[in-house]
Enzyme design. Structure first.
Site, short mmCIF file in Angstrom:
data_model
loop_
_atom_site.label_atom_id
_atom_site.label_comp_id
_atom_site.label_asym_id
_atom_site.label_seq_id
_atom_site.Cartn_x
_atom_site.Cartn_y
_atom_site.Cartn_z
N ASP A 211 -8.01 -5.29 -0.23
CA ASP A 211 -8.39 -6.07 -1.46
C ASP A 211 -7.98 -7.61 -1.19
OD1 ASP A 211 -7.54 -3.44 -2.98
OD2 ASP A 211 -9.60 -4.10 -3.32
N HIS B 66 0.91 -1.15 0.05
CA HIS B 66 -0.01 -0.03 0.00
C HIS B 66 0.92 1.28 0.10
CE1 HIS B 66 -3.05 2.64 1.31
NE2 HIS B 66 -4.18 1.75 0.72
C1 SDX Z 1 -6.04 0.33 -3.00
O1 SDX Z 1 -4.13 4.65 -1.93
C2 SDX Z 1 -5.56 3.96 -1.26
O2 SDX Z 1 -5.75 4.30 -0.02
C3 SDX Z 1 -5.84 2.81 -2.16
C4 SDX Z 1 -6.93 1.96 -1.18
C5 SDX Z 1 -8.10 2.54 -0.97
O3 SDX Z 1 -9.12 2.36 -0.28
O4 SDX Z 1 -8.46 3.89 -1.82
O5 SDX Z 1 -6.50 1.47 -0.29
C6 SDX Z 1 -7.39 0.74 -2.28
O6 SDX Z 1 -5.55 0.70 -3.98
C7 SDX Z 1 -5.30 -0.93 -2.15
C8 SDX Z 1 -3.95 -1.35 -3.03
C9 SDX Z 1 -4.47 -2.39 -3.97
N1 SDX Z 1 -3.44 -2.74 -4.94
C10 SDX Z 1 -2.66 -3.91 -4.78
O7 SDX Z 1 -2.89 -4.80 -4.13
C11 SDX Z 1 -2.04 -4.16 -6.16
C12 SDX Z 1 -0.41 -4.75 -5.40
N2 SDX Z 1 0.14 -3.74 -4.78
C13 SDX Z 1 1.26 -2.94 -5.48
O8 SDX Z 1 1.03 -2.77 -6.90
C14 SDX Z 1 1.66 -1.70 -4.51
O9 SDX Z 1 1.83 -2.15 -3.25
C15 SDX Z 1 0.81 -0.27 -4.62
C16 SDX Z 1 0.45 0.03 -6.03
C17 SDX Z 1 -0.44 -0.87 -3.78
C18 SDX Z 1 1.58 0.58 -3.94
O10 SDX Z 1 2.62 0.85 -4.81
P1 SDX Z 1 4.04 1.64 -4.39
O11 SDX Z 1 3.40 2.74 -3.28
O12 SDX Z 1 4.61 2.02 -5.66
O13 SDX Z 1 4.56 0.83 -3.41
P2 SDX Z 1 5.90 1.03 -2.53
O14 SDX Z 1 6.67 2.17 -3.26
O15 SDX Z 1 5.65 1.03 -1.22
O16 SDX Z 1 6.86 -0.36 -3.02
C19 SDX Z 1 7.91 -0.44 -1.98
C20 SDX Z 1 8.76 -1.80 -2.68
C21 SDX Z 1 9.11 -1.54 -4.31
O17 SDX Z 1 10.24 -2.22 -4.56
P3 SDX Z 1 11.71 -1.39 -4.58
O18 SDX Z 1 11.34 -0.45 -5.81
O19 SDX Z 1 11.70 -0.58 -3.28
O20 SDX Z 1 12.56 -2.22 -4.82
O21 SDX Z 1 7.91 -2.94 -2.60
C22 SDX Z 1 7.60 -3.16 -3.72
C23 SDX Z 1 7.96 -2.19 -4.87
O22 SDX Z 1 8.08 -2.81 -6.10
N3 SDX Z 1 6.01 -3.81 -3.66
C24 SDX Z 1 5.68 -5.19 -4.09
C25 SDX Z 1 4.37 -4.94 -4.00
N4 SDX Z 1 4.02 -3.74 -3.42
C26 SDX Z 1 4.96 -2.90 -3.59
N5 SDX Z 1 6.58 -6.07 -4.41
C27 SDX Z 1 5.78 -7.37 -4.60
N6 SDX Z 1 4.53 -7.28 -4.40
C28 SDX Z 1 3.68 -6.24 -4.17
N7 SDX Z 1 2.45 -6.24 -3.96
#
Ligand code: SDX
Length: 431
Positions: free
Chosen positions: A366, A308
């Site tokens: 989710d 998140h």
């Molecule tokens: C919702 O914003 C809100 O409030 C949204 C929401 C709402 O109620 O409106 O809460 C609803 O959208 C929840 C999120 C649903 N999405 C998913 O479950 C999709 C999978 N999650 C990822 O796509 C991701 O975690 C995000 C999009 C949710 C957040 O993306 P960020 O902010 O770019 O993630 P981050 O910067 O915190 O990531 C840190 C690291 C990164 O690696 P590095 O670049 O540091 O090496 O963690 C990795 C990311 O690549 N990472 C993941 C991951 N999520 C982040 N690695 C593996 N699996 C994942 N799910």
């Protein structure tokens, strides 16, 4: 606006700027940079808005480190356990929990706006049967401005109120009809003797050929899912609604924009993507393979339902959703659901893995919602429409807060330009 006794000192070349600091009632201090370009001649750069407060709001507060979510100060676990969706709608819209009389009046107003203009059903029939229900919802909600002209003048507080009630009331009908249309079944009209969640379940699963009794435990679980998705601060779709409303667009157009943004798999589309991922994993023994893929920088695969932008701890909604998943599947006698087993084992394996611990990746809202919705009989394509139905009250509450602000300006971000500088046109024969 909060008080600004403190300031931040910024030195830019030979200039020194004192920027006011706003101290909020909760959360980090906010540096006010509204004069930065005028006084300092520079922009800030924050793609993704990871460090940017785009507005002032009193509706929802999130503490990502604590895993805390408050709606008008009330914690989500208390609201999910003690309140119900329409009461939470009242709280988000008007700022306080309603009295019994206020709640009865509000519920009556919503109940009496659940029907759609009869002409709208022909709008549904213009879509292919296999259209994704989110495509139908974006189209139909945007088209509401063509059917409800008397609630599109955003300068009129009464029309803003009517549009708010209409959207909250009609979204279940729109979502249910999008579902019915996709499976070739007749539309089921709302009933005024049913509560909000029961009405939605009946419109989705009843058929004219027989009576339909709503299971009270399923309608309670449905209502709780609505509550858990109601609002979430300045997430991508809410920010879309705010930006659209800053141009003066009508409320139906703004909400249609929010639905379009929510559809993405990184946002509201994650519940569908999460269940499809759990199905692809299939069995517990394949979990390590997918965990390794999620950690592999060269593999675009991510664990859907994990991570998140704000929560760097458990999403408090996921905890409540997990309890509901156990209750619903036990009720339905499918507590041995293989998808649920994979989900629980995947959660345990990911939380035990240093990669996810270091990057603070926890299950989000989710992760479990899709399991409950599938067990209740919804196809995966209906998961995000249900999220959109629930979030409509959050979008509308944030929309109302923004357009009520006398200091509202049209949202117009600037950029870090790294393209070509000025050059003259060259005729094609000289290139
Ligand atoms: C919702 O914003 C809100 O409030 C949204 C929401 C709402 O109620 O409106 O809460 C609803 O959208 C929840 C999120 C649903 N999405 C998913 O479950 C999709 C999978 N999650 C990822 O796509 C991701 O975690 C995000 C999009 C949710 C957040 O993306 P960020 O902010 O770019 O993630 P981050 O910067 O915190 O990531 C840190 C690291 C990164 O690696 P590095 O670049 O540091 O090496 O963690 C990795 C990311 O690549 N990472 C993941 C991951 N999520 C982040 N690695 C593996 N699996 C994942 N799910």
């Amino acid at each position: 606006m909060s008080d600004t006794k403190k300031t931040a000192t910024l030195s830019i070349g030979d200039k020194t700027l004192e920027l006011p600091i706003h101290t909020p009632t909760a959360g980090p201090d906010v540096i006010d940079i509204r004069r930065l370009y005028a006084d300092g001649g520079v922009f800030t750069y924050d793609p993704g808005f990871t460090s940017t407060a785009a507005c002032e709001s009193t509706i929802t507060f999130i503490d990502g480190d604590k895993g805390e979510l408050l709606h008008r100060g009330y914690p989500i676990d208390q609201l999910a356990g003690k309140s119900h969706f329409l009461e939470v709608c009242y709280l988000l819209l008007y700022g306080e929990l309603p009295s019994a009389a206020q709640l009865e009046d509000f519920e009556s107003r919503v109940t009496n706006h659940t029907m759609l203009h009869e002409q709208m059903q022909y709008f549904f029939r213009g879509f292919r049967r296999d259209a994704h229900p989110m495509a139908t919802m974006v189209g139909v909600v945007g088209a509401m401005s063509a059917f409800y002209h008397d609630s599109t003048d955003i300068a009129d507080p009464w029309q803003r109120e009517v549009a708010s009630i209409r959207l909250i009331a009609k979204m279940p009908t729109i979502a249910a009809w999008a579902y019915k249309y996709s499976i070739g079944q007749p539309f089921v009209y709302p009933r005024n003797d049913l509560d909000y969640a029961s009405n939605f379940l009946r419109m989705c699963f009843a058929v004219p050929a027989e009576d339909y009794e709503v299971n009270p435990i399923l309608s309670r679980a449905m209502d709780r899912i609505f509550t858990l998705h109601a609002d979430h601060e300045q997430n991508a779709s809410t920010s879309t609604v705010r930006l659209a409303s800053s141009s003066g667009a009508n409320p139906f157009a703004c909400i249609a924009a929010g639905i379009a943004c929510l559809w993405g798999p990184a946002h509201g589309g994650a519940n569908q993507a999460c269940l499809e991922m759990l199905r692809e994993i299939g069995t517990v023994d394949r979990i390590p393979e997918f965990i390794e893929r999620a950690k592999d920088k060269n593999d675009p695969f991510r664990l859907m339902g994990f991570g998140h932008r704000v929560y760097k701890n458990f999403d408090p909604r996921a905890k409540v959703m997990k309890q509901s998943a156990d209750e619903v599947l036990e009720l339905l006698g499918v507590e041995n659901n293989p998808t649920l087993q994979v989900a629980k084992e995947l959660e345990a394996a990911a939380l035990a893995d240093p990669y996810f611990a270091e990057k603070k990746l926890f299950p989000n809202v989710d992760f479990y919602s899709g399991i409950i919705l599938e067990a209740m009989g919804f196809p995966t394509e209906m998961f995000t429409p249900i999220f959109a139905l629930s979030r409509t009250v959050g979008w509308i509450s944030q929309w109302k807060e923004q357009i009520s602000d006398p200091g509202l300006k049209i949202g117009r971000p600037r950029q870090l330009y790294t393209g070509e500088t000025l050059r003259d046109y060259v005729n094609v024969e000289d290139r």
